[in-house]
Write an enzyme that holds these catalytic residues in place. Structure first.
Site, mmCIF file in Angstrom:
data_model
loop_
_atom_site.group_PDB
_atom_site.id
_atom_site.type_symbol
_atom_site.label_atom_id
_atom_site.label_comp_id
_atom_site.label_asym_id
_atom_site.label_seq_id
_atom_site.Cartn_x
_atom_site.Cartn_y
_atom_site.Cartn_z
ATOM 1 N N THR A 13 0.808 -1.220 0.000
ATOM 2 C CA THR A 13 0.000 0.000 0.000
ATOM 3 C C THR A 13 0.840 1.270 0.000
ATOM 4 O OG1 THR A 13 -0.114 -0.177 2.391
ATOM 5 C CG2 THR A 13 -1.960 -1.081 1.169
ATOM 6 N N SER A 249 3.250 6.114 11.134
ATOM 7 C CA SER A 249 2.252 5.490 10.285
ATOM 8 C C SER A 249 2.569 5.624 8.810
ATOM 9 C CB SER A 249 0.884 6.094 10.616
ATOM 10 O OG SER A 249 0.191 6.403 9.451
ATOM 11 N N LYS A 250 2.343 4.504 8.132
ATOM 12 C CA LYS A 250 2.570 4.467 6.690
ATOM 13 C C LYS A 250 1.605 5.420 6.008
ATOM 14 C CE LYS A 250 1.677 0.354 4.586
ATOM 15 N NZ LYS A 250 2.090 -0.968 4.088
ATOM 16 N N ARG A 251 0.379 5.473 6.538
ATOM 17 C CA ARG A 251 -0.633 6.319 5.898
ATOM 18 C C ARG A 251 -0.273 7.789 5.964
ATOM 19 N NH1 ARG A 251 -6.418 3.345 6.613
ATOM 20 N NH2 ARG A 251 -5.522 1.292 6.909
#
Ligand code: GLU
Length: 478
Positions: A13, A249-251
């Site tokens: 993602t 966080s990756k997001r």
């Protein structure tokens, strides 16, 4: 113990953030320490979140980090395919087996109905409505083409218990477990189903993953039980935090491996640093190669509390790695940063490299360390006469005049040759060599702090440029 097999199971993602990489690292260290296998499985069943190119980033990051995959999409292996969307039929077969056993059921509820379900404490949760449909009705609705999902049939009473190798004995009341979806309306499994099927079929012995999955683990165990399969061992890892409140966080695009390597962090330093985020080695030592990490890693050293990512510490560690790099490798890595600096094409990068290798912590500091050489403005008197040097401008002038005189016909323009020339100048003027070195260094560069002394600066600048600068700096004292 059966053969140790661990897996890293990222979803493609986006960039790989440090927390994910740390999970991969711990899985790898534990497998290798036990002579076992490290498996890479791509969990791409959430098709909407899949980002193009993300799989390649995963491969690339593992490769650069020196984490070697034994079985995976590129390596192949006995238990493939290792990409979940390529295993769609496998999940469906097992889901139907569960439906057959009564451990799962078809659900036809539409969004409107699901939205209207408000349970205790305002928490939405499925009310097992479709569990009570008759076999005939289910068959009729399937034949009619109604939209469906398959849900897990959870017990409503009692508790689920299991042992986690980090968190110890965990007990969760079964009435907290929702009848989660196993197969979505697009026919693909959810993570909650696929992880169990794959971990079993791929013979994973130890499941190491983020502790956000700790409370769902009883649901997975119930699936293992329904099939009559053995549970794997669980090792849940605490998160890496950005600060006391926020997770990395990756997001949010925090702390990606690629951002750090672009800034000039070395993969081996990143790996060393993140190994220590959540794992404490025995003893004081903090600098470990991959082989040492494999030897020293231990599940008992894993922390139950979260760790805070401290870039300053990683930077310091990176500096230690840079100092120890073989010079040729250092230059390979440093050259792109010289190319981005103002000395681009002007001076010999290798000569500069010798001076700065031990003076930087990350490679992106290179331009700020060398740009001064390309931005010359003649030195002024305050640069010689100040708290630090106390060389009065008259003395500076005498030293400069004499040096220009001596150096203009000087042929041995090398670091050693320049040391000799400076010794001679100092002797003839009867000044301390330290004074001559300092005056020349300042006059050559127009700055008070330089990486390296006057012979190194003059050597890098070359004879012509050096004499030009000495004359200009002298002029500004007249
Ligand atoms: N695909 C899951 C994730 O990226 C993997 C969790 C697991 O390791 O089981 O969070």
């Amino acid at each position: 113990m059966d053969r140790v097999r661990t897996r890293f199971a990222p979803s493609p993602t986006g960039f790989m953030h440090i927390g994910n990489l740390r999970t991969a690292l711990y899985c790898y260290l534990f497998a290798k320490q036990n002579g076992g296998d490290f498996i890479l499985r791509i969990e791409d069943t959430d098709v909407e979140r899949t980002v193009e190119g993300a799989i390649d980033i995963i491969y690339q990051t593992l490769k650069e980090s020196n984490i070697k995959v034994d079985e995976g999409p590129l390596q192949g292996g006995e238990y493939g395919p290792y990409v979940q969307t390529q295993r769609k039929d496998i999940y469906m077969k097992y889901a139907l087996e569960l439906v057959e056993k009564g451990a799962a059921y078809y659900c036809f509820c539409d969004k409107e109905r699901l939205d209207s379900l408000v349970g205790e404490n305002g928490i939405k949760r499925y009310d097992k409505h479709c569990l009570h449909l008759s076999k005939e009705e289910v068959a009729m609705r399937l034949a009619r083409g109604d939209k469906w999902v398959i849900r897990q049939n959870m017990p409503t009473e009692g508790v689920s218990e299991f042992d986690d190798l980090v968190f110890g004995h965990v007990t969760i009341p079964n009435n907290e477990l929702e009848d989660q979806i196993l197969i979505k309306s697009d026919g693909l499994p959810t993570y909650n189903f696929a992880n169990v099927i794959d971990d079993h079929l791929m013979k994973i012995s130890h499941v190491m993953r983020g502790n956000e999955y700790l409370s769902s683990t009883p649901k997975y165990n119930l699936l293992y039980d329904a099939f009559g399969w053995e549970h794997p061992q669980y090792v849940h890892l605490t998160p890496i935090m950005k600060d006391a409140q926020r997770k990395l966080s990756k997001r949010h695009g925090d702390a990606n491996f690629n951002d750090f390597t672009e800034k000039g962090y070395l993969p081996e330093a990143i790996i060393n640093y993140i190994a220590l985020l959540g794992w404490s080695p025995k003893g004081e030592e903090e600098k470990f190669s991959m082989d040492e990490l494999i030897e020293k890693f231990s599940i008992s050293g894993l922390s139950r509390s979260s760790s805070i990512f401290d870039e300053a510490k990683m930077k310091w560690l990176n500096g230690e790695y840079i100092k120890e790099l073989d010079f040729d490798r250092f230059m390979d890595l440093a050259t792109p940063f010289f190319e981005k600096s103002k000395v681009k094409g002007l001076y010999d990068y290798r000569k500069l490299g010798v001076l700065i290798q031990s003076r930087i912590e990350i490679l992106s500091e290179i331009p700020e360390k060398v740009d001064f050489l390309a931005e010359f403005t003649p030195a002024n008197r305050d640069m010689y006469f100040n708290k630090k040097f106390k060389i009065d401008d008259n003395l500076a002038k005498v030293v400069l005049e004499k040096s220009i005189e001596e150096l203009k016909d000087y042929d041995n323009w090398t670091i050693d040759g320049l040391h000799e020339a400076i010794a001679k100048i100092s002797e003839e003027l009867e000044v301390k060599p330290g004074v001559t070195y300092t005056v020349l260094r300042i006059a050559l560069t127009g700055v008070m702090v330089t990486p390296g002394g006057s012979p190194e600066m003059a050597d890098i600048l070359g004879k012509e440029e050096s004499l030009k600068r000495l004359n200009e700096s002298l002029k500004s004292l007249l």
